[in-house]
Motif scaffolding. Structure first.
Motif, short mmCIF file in Angstrom:
data_model
loop_
_atom_site.label_atom_id
_atom_site.label_comp_id
_atom_site.label_asym_id
_atom_site.label_seq_id
_atom_site.Cartn_x
_atom_site.Cartn_y
_atom_site.Cartn_z
N ILE A 109 -23.81 64.43 75.07
CA ILE A 109 -23.31 63.61 76.19
C ILE A 109 -23.31 62.16 75.74
N GLU A 154 -24.38 70.72 73.58
CA GLU A 154 -23.54 69.68 74.17
C GLU A 154 -24.11 68.31 73.88
N ARG A 208 -19.96 63.85 84.30
CA ARG A 208 -19.42 63.62 82.96
C ARG A 208 -18.23 64.54 82.71
N ARG A 209 -17.31 64.06 81.90
CA ARG A 209 -16.13 64.88 81.61
C ARG A 209 -16.08 65.16 80.11
N GLU A 210 -15.37 66.21 79.77
CA GLU A 210 -15.24 66.55 78.35
C GLU A 210 -14.54 65.41 77.65
N ALA A 211 -15.07 65.03 76.49
CA ALA A 211 -14.51 63.86 75.80
C ALA A 211 -13.68 64.28 74.60
N LYS A 271 -19.77 70.81 71.88
CA LYS A 271 -19.08 70.35 73.07
C LYS A 271 -19.48 68.88 73.26
N SER A 298 -19.17 65.47 75.74
CA SER A 298 -18.73 64.91 77.02
C SER A 298 -19.10 63.43 77.10
N ARG A 299 -18.43 62.75 78.00
CA ARG A 299 -18.64 61.31 78.16
C ARG A 299 -19.06 61.09 79.60
#
Ligand SMILES: [Zn+2]
Length: 198
Positions: free
Chosen positions: A140, A138, A195-198, A166, A168-169
Motif C-alpha cells: 500500500i 499487497e 485505497r485503490r489499485e495503483a 498487488k 494499491s495507493r
C-alpha cells in the motif's frame, strides 16, 4: 562584541534543525546557556544517546533500538500487508488513525533527483527485498501527495508490480500537495480504507 568561537559553533550547529535560521539559532543557544543549563545537559545527553542507540529496523527501516522493532515483531499484525511511507512520522500518523493492521516500510525520504535523492537513497533495494519475502501480498503506497511523493509512489509501484505484488495507493480525502503528517487521522483512515489499485 565578538561571540566566543565555541558559542559560534553551537549556534551554527543548531542551524541543522529544520526551519532554524541564524536568529533563532542564536536565541536557542543563549536560552540554553543562560536560562536552562539542566535542559541543555539533558538535550546533549539525549542526543548523544539517541545517536548511539537508534538504528534502522532491519525489516521496516524505521527508527529502532533493537535489530527488529516491536511493531515488526508483533504477532497481531498482518504480514501480508506492507504499507510504504516516507518517514517515521508518517508511520505514526497511520498508526494513530487505527485503520491498518499490516506492517510497514519507511523510505526515509522521497525520490527527488534534483536534490540528489535517487532510488538508492530511499533504500528501494531493501524495500524490494523486504516485499519479496513470499509473505507480502499487497503493498500500500502511502507516500505524500506532493510531486516527489507521487513520483515515488509511481516508481515503487512499477518495481513491486513487476514482482507480482498487488499494489494499491491510498485514496481520496488527502489534498493535492498534501503531506500525511498534517492530515487529521479520520481523513487518513478513510484514505487507507478506500485505497485503490495503483
Ligand atoms: Zn520494524
Amino acid at each position: 562584541m565578538k561571540t566566543p568561537a565555541t558559542l559560534d559553533e553551537l549556534i551554527n550547529a543548531l542551524r541543522c534543525l529544520p526551519g532554524v535560521g541564524p536568529k533563532s539559532a542564536q536565541r536557542m543557544a543563549y536560552h540554553l546557556l543562560q536560562r536552562d543549563k539542566p535542559g541543555a545537559h539533558r538535550l546533549a545527553g539525549a542526543l548523544a544517546h539517541a545517536l548511539e542507540r537508534i538504528r534502522p529496523c532491519e525489516r521496516c527501516n524505521s527508527f529502532a533500538e533493537e535489530t527488529v522493532c516491536a511493531l515488526c515483531r508483533s504477532p497481531r499484525r498482518d504480514p501480508g500487508l506492507l504499507c510504504v511511507v516516507e518517514t517515521p512520522a508518517d508511520l505514526l500518523m497511520v498508526e494513530q488513525a487505527h485503520c491498518y493492521e499490516g506492517l510497514y516500510f519507511v523510505l526515509m525520504g522521497a525520490l527527488s533527483p534534483l536534490d540528489g535523492v535517487g532510488p538508492r537513497e530511499i533504500h528501494l533495494d531493501r524495500l524490494v527485498k523486504r516485499a519479496s519475502d513470499g509473505v507480502v501480498r499487497e503493498a500500500i503506497l502511502a507516500t505524500n501527495f506532493t510531486v516527489e511523493g507521487e513520483a515515488t509512489a509511481h516508481y515503487v509501484g512499477e518495481l513491486l508490480r513487476a514482482r507480482g505484488l498487488k499494489v494499491s495507493r491510498i485514496a481520496r480525502g488527502l489534498p493535492v500537495g498534501g503531506e500525511l503528517e498534517h492530515v487529521d487521522s479520520g481523513t487518513l483512515a478513510q484514505a487507507v480504507l478506500e485505497r485503490r489499485e495503483a
